[in-house]
Structure formats: C-alpha cells, structure tokens
Write a protein that holds these residues in place. Structure first.
Motif, short mmCIF file in Angstrom:
data_model
loop_
_atom_site.label_atom_id
_atom_site.label_comp_id
_atom_site.label_asym_id
_atom_site.label_seq_id
_atom_site.Cartn_x
_atom_site.Cartn_y
_atom_site.Cartn_z
N ASN A 188 -3.63 -21.67 14.58
CA ASN A 188 -3.96 -21.78 13.31
C ASN A 188 -3.58 -23.14 12.57
O ASN A 188 -2.39 -23.20 11.99
CB ASN A 188 -3.47 -20.75 12.40
N SER A 189 -4.57 -24.16 12.78
CA SER A 189 -4.12 -25.52 12.60
C SER A 189 -3.98 -25.68 11.03
O SER A 189 -3.39 -26.68 10.57
CB SER A 189 -5.11 -26.63 12.89
N VAL A 190 -4.57 -24.97 10.04
CA VAL A 190 -4.71 -24.85 8.65
C VAL A 190 -3.22 -24.82 8.47
O VAL A 190 -2.54 -25.67 7.35
CB VAL A 190 -5.42 -24.12 8.10
N ASP A 191 -2.34 -23.82 8.86
CA ASP A 191 -1.03 -23.39 8.35
C ASP A 191 -0.34 -24.10 9.08
O ASP A 191 1.22 -23.81 8.95
CB ASP A 191 -0.64 -21.84 8.50
N LEU A 192 -0.39 -24.84 10.24
CA LEU A 192 0.54 -25.45 11.01
C LEU A 192 1.14 -26.55 10.15
O LEU A 192 0.47 -27.28 9.50
CB LEU A 192 0.03 -26.09 12.23
N PRO A 193 2.58 -26.68 10.14
CA PRO A 193 3.13 -27.54 9.23
C PRO A 193 3.03 -29.11 9.64
O PRO A 193 3.53 -29.99 8.89
CB PRO A 193 4.70 -27.01 9.07
N PHE A 194 2.44 -29.27 10.71
CA PHE A 194 2.43 -30.66 11.20
C PHE A 194 0.67 -31.07 11.36
O PHE A 194 0.10 -30.45 12.06
CB PHE A 194 3.06 -30.87 12.64
N LYS A 195 0.41 -32.13 10.64
CA LYS A 195 -0.98 -32.68 10.52
C LYS A 195 -1.05 -33.75 11.79
O LYS A 195 -0.21 -34.39 11.95
CB LYS A 195 -1.14 -33.12 9.32
N ILE A 196 -2.43 -33.65 12.19
CA ILE A 196 -2.81 -34.72 13.19
C ILE A 196 -2.60 -36.22 12.93
O ILE A 196 -1.83 -37.00 13.72
CB ILE A 196 -4.46 -34.53 13.38
N LYS A 197 -3.03 -36.58 11.70
CA LYS A 197 -2.71 -37.96 11.59
C LYS A 197 -1.58 -38.51 10.59
O LYS A 197 -1.42 -39.51 10.13
CB LYS A 197 -4.16 -38.46 10.67
N GLU A 198 -0.58 -37.46 10.40
CA GLU A 198 0.62 -37.85 9.65
C GLU A 198 1.73 -38.05 10.43
O GLU A 198 2.08 -37.17 11.45
CB GLU A 198 0.62 -36.42 8.67
N ARG A 199 2.47 -39.11 10.32
CA ARG A 199 3.91 -39.35 10.96
C ARG A 199 5.01 -38.57 10.29
O ARG A 199 5.52 -39.10 8.98
CB ARG A 199 4.10 -40.63 11.24
N HIS A 200 5.48 -37.41 10.57
CA HIS A 200 6.52 -36.76 9.84
C HIS A 200 7.86 -37.12 10.18
O HIS A 200 8.30 -37.66 11.13
CB HIS A 200 6.28 -35.27 10.16
N SER A 201 8.85 -37.03 9.11
CA SER A 201 10.24 -37.54 9.37
C SER A 201 10.93 -36.37 10.12
O SER A 201 10.44 -35.34 10.30
CB SER A 201 10.97 -37.83 8.01
N LEU A 202 11.91 -37.03 10.84
CA LEU A 202 12.81 -36.02 11.59
C LEU A 202 13.22 -34.93 10.54
O LEU A 202 13.69 -33.91 10.99
CB LEU A 202 13.99 -36.88 12.43
N GLU A 203 13.68 -35.38 9.53
CA GLU A 203 14.26 -34.49 8.54
C GLU A 203 13.28 -33.41 8.16
O GLU A 203 13.59 -32.19 8.16
CB GLU A 203 14.80 -35.33 7.23
N TYR A 204 12.26 -33.80 8.11
CA TYR A 204 11.09 -32.52 7.75
C TYR A 204 10.83 -31.89 8.97
O TYR A 204 10.85 -30.59 8.71
CB TYR A 204 9.49 -33.44 7.28
N ILE A 205 10.58 -32.25 10.00
CA ILE A 205 10.45 -31.32 11.07
C ILE A 205 11.43 -30.51 11.35
O ILE A 205 11.42 -29.55 12.40
CB ILE A 205 9.83 -32.17 12.47
N ARG A 206 12.66 -31.02 11.14
CA ARG A 206 13.95 -30.11 11.19
C ARG A 206 13.90 -28.78 10.78
O ARG A 206 14.60 -27.87 11.32
CB ARG A 206 15.19 -30.70 10.85
N GLN A 207 13.07 -28.59 9.86
CA GLN A 207 12.83 -27.38 9.18
C GLN A 207 12.20 -26.64 10.18
O GLN A 207 12.46 -25.18 9.66
CB GLN A 207 12.09 -27.55 7.75
N PHE A 208 11.69 -26.66 11.13
CA PHE A 208 11.07 -25.90 12.06
C PHE A 208 11.43 -25.96 13.27
O PHE A 208 10.68 -26.47 14.27
CB PHE A 208 9.33 -26.44 11.69
N PRO A 209 12.44 -25.45 13.66
CA PRO A 209 13.03 -25.56 15.03
C PRO A 209 11.95 -24.81 16.06
O PRO A 209 12.15 -25.26 17.31
CB PRO A 209 14.52 -24.85 15.04
#
Length: 436
Positions: A79-100
């Motif tokens: 379900n890519s709509v609800d996946l918190p990571f987007k294809i063309k965005e570079r997410h910060s380490l702090e942001y992705i830490r919320q989703f272990p």
C-alpha cells in the motif's frame, strides 16, 4: 531461477514499463524491462516480486545490465499510499527512526545494515588474523564489571517458584552483562590473546545521542604485557584495519553517508587513517583544558572524570586526530586497573581512546595482577567476598595482562558521521523506549 526483490521505482512509458528491483545485497538496483503484454497490475513502490527473464547488456549509462522480463509475479502487494517513505524524497535518519519495523526499506538504512555486517566481519577478521581466540562470554552474569550499579537484574516472569523457595532463580542475584571483561580475564590463565563481541546492557536513564540501554561491545585481553602501549597498538590497528576493510568492501554504501548524511566525513576518516593517533596523559589533558579559552559546562579539575565536552575539545586540540588519554586518577577507575604507584598524584595504567565527533570510543587498562595490591583495593571497595574468585586467578599461574572494550555503535557513528547512536543499530533500546 527468478530474480527476487522489492520494487524501488516504477516508470511507465507508452509501450514499456521499467521497474527497479533491489534484493538488499547492494545499494544498486536492477532495471527490469517489462513488455506491454505482461501483467503488472498492483505492482507499486515497495511491492515484493519474482521475475523471470533474460539478462542483457543495457544501452543506458546508469547500469551495465538489465533484465528483459518474460514473467512477473506479484508476491506481496504494498500500500504505497500509506507507506511513510516516498519514492523521490530523501528522508532524514530522525524521521525514519519513527518506523523501526519499516526503515530497512529505505536506501540509507539498508546501507547502514550492510555496513554494519561488513564491520562485524572486519573485527572478527582482524582478531583471527592476529591470533586471538574468540570467547563466547555470558550475557547473564552475577558480576558488575564496571562497578557503577547500572544493571538490569534478571528475574523470572513468574514469581511463583521464587516465592515458594524464597530464593533467586540462579541462587544468587543475576544481571544482564555490562561487559565480558572479567570472563575474558579468566581466559588469561590459558590463552595469550582472546576477544569477545556481543551485546552488553546499561540501565542508564539517558537520552543522549551517545548512549543506549543495549549495545554491542568488542572486547579483547592480552597476556604477558606490562605496557599500555601494547594495548594502544592493538586499539589503533583494529580501528584502522576495520575501517579500511569497510571502505573497500562497501564503497557505495559508505559514500551515501559521506555524501548525503555527513558531507566532509570522508576527508575526516582519511585523516584518521593516515595519521598516527596522538597520546596525552590525563594530567596533560587537564592542563590543556584549564589553559583553554573555552567555557565548559563542567569545570575540568584533576581528579574528576572527563566529560564529553572535554573529550571533544581534546580531539580538536590534537587536530581532529584520535587521541589516547592515559594514566587516570586512581580513585575514578575500577578496582581492576593496575596501580602506577606514582606518588602524590596517584594514577592507574588506564587508557581511553577519544575520536572526532564522538569522544570516548575505547576504554582499557592494564589489570592489577599483584595479589596484595588487588586484595587491598577489593577490601577498600567492600568487594572482597564478591570477587574471591578474581583473587584466585592471581594464585594459579597469573601473568601481567590488559585489555580494552570498543563500543561498536559508536565506531559506526565515527566512520559514517552519524550524529545519533539510535540510527546505527537495527532496534534501539533506551530509557522509556523498547519498540518491537
């Protein structure tokens, strides 16, 4: 054999669809060329797929080969709509830490995990190549090696048996280990060089960027040595050997961090590798701190332990080259550190390795092998009964020895330039947080 992996990108053109597939083995993805007649319904970013086809040379400069697909099977929809990571965005380490439970899907964290795997292999390889014997030290122990009392006590989930017998499960209080050092010292009765590599635990109520409740330690002990220089030589060689190994085995993954997470870190790592590590005595370090124009939160005074702000200043003072600080005050180091017997400024043969951006990376010492001095120190700390077995080690063929421990996660922070230790371990545990 099919190609298995996860979709990192979908590019739909008039007649052909291009998929980028990654199986976790490297940062690079494989481009899939899908004909119009192939069913790709439901395949989105994050989907798990199996693909059959033919590998051919790619006409594009970005990849040397591509797969002309004959068959595509959707194994797991996403379900890519609800996946918190987007294809063309570079997410910060702090942001992705919320989703272990999901962050391994990102490029930056999958790179981190590959680097971590190579780093583990690098440490084992160094010790094996240098004749060390790998010892599996226990995770459950009755000893407090550090003496700081920051222990997680082990208790059965069910209290029934304990209440009935009015006893501990192991008949003595037991804890998660804070260090494998004392168990490695046991091995100094039969082996000249040993090491261990495993999880350690500290019940510190800390939220700093350098501390975890569960982390990994690389620890080593060397027999037949009466010189801190021997310990320091192994520390420096281990650091440089492991780092060179990682840079050669995972260049793309390391470059991702050096380019996007910590620009300038590549040059800093190169400086650490090509220069000899500096050496300061604790007394010299305090003098440097006291003569500085820096305003410290904690006043540097002889007899007090160095704080992180002091450690970082000392590294900068030494040209951002790792620095060994040696011969600490007797009263601030554990009972096992070897007494230098050096007069009014009473010190022990202890050493810390300080590195740029982190502060303390390694801590070690010569161990007190002289029975009378050890007995006096244990009595002074009220530990004589607890460590009777430790005294006995000195009565049956004991030799001068020493060793050190290196924080594995801090090492990764150091070479990659990652600010927060929670971002270099798969599942961080710290006070008030134990997700998954």
């Amino acid at each position: 054999m099919p190609v298995d992996g996860w979709v990192r990108a979908v590019r739909v053109q008039k007649e052909i669809t291009f998929l980028n597939i990654n199986d976790g083995s490297s940062l690079q993805s494989l481009q899939i060329v899908a004909r119009p007649d192939l069913d790709i319904r439901g395949i989105t970013f994050g989907s798990a797929v199996e693909i059959w086809g033919k590998l051919v040379q790619s006409p594009h400069k970005k990849q040397s080969i591509e797969l002309l697909a004959d068959k595509i099977r959707l194994v797991g929809a996403c379900n890519s709509v609800d996946l918190p990571f987007k294809i063309k965005e570079r997410h910060s380490l702090e942001y992705i830490r919320q989703f272990p439970h999901l962050r391994c899907k990102t490029n930056v964290f999958s790179s981190l995990l590959r680097i971590r795997s190579e780093a583990s292999a690098a440490f084992h390889s160094f010790f094996k190549d240098n004749g060390f014997v790998h010892i599996h030290t226990p995770i459950i122990t009755s000893n407090d090696c550090e003496g700081a009392g920051e222990l997680f006590q082990i208790e059965p989930a069910s209290k029934t048996a304990e209440k009935q017998n009015n006893a501990h499960f192991f008949d003595v209080p037991s804890f998660l280990t804070v260090s494998g050092q004392l168990h490695l010292e046991v091995m100094m009765g039969a082996f000249t060089e040993v090491y261990t590599f495993g999880p350690t635990f500290r019940a510190e109520n800390s939220q700093t960027r350098r501390h975890l409740a569960e982390f990994y330690m690389v620890e080593a002990e060397l027999a037949f040595t009466e010189s801190l220089k021997d310990i320091m030589e192994v520390m420096e060689n281990l650091f440089k050997s492991a780092t060179s190994f990682i840079l050669s085995k995972s260049p793309d993954d390391v470059e991702l961090f050096h380019k996007y997470v910590a620009p300038g870190q590549k040059e800093r790592v190169e400086q650490m590798l090509k220069n000899s590590f500096q050496v300061l005595s604790y007394t010299e370090a305090i003098d440097v701190l006291q003569r500085s124009m820096e305003t410290f939160k904690y006043e540097p005074k002889w007899g007090c332990d160095l704080q992180t702000e002091h450690e970082n200043y000392l590294v900068e003072y030494c040209g951002n080259i790792p620095v060994f600080v040696v011969n600490y005050p007797y009263d601030i180091k554990p009972f096992y550190a070897r007494d230098n017997q050096d007069g009014p400024q009473h010190t022990v043969a202890a050493v810390d390795l300080l590195v740029p951006g982190i502060g303390e990376l390694c801590g070690g010492s010569l161990r007190e092998e002289r029975l009378d001095l050890l007995q006096s120190r244990l009595k002074q700390h009220g530990l004589k009964d607890t460590y009777q077995w430790y005294e006995e080690l000195r009565q049956f063929g004991s030799v001068p020895h020493g060793g050190f421990g290196l924080g594995f996660e801090r090492y990764l922070q150091c070479i990659l330039g990652v600010e927060n230790i929670k971002d270099v371990i798969p599942f961080p545990r710290f006070s008030h947080s134990c997700l998954l």
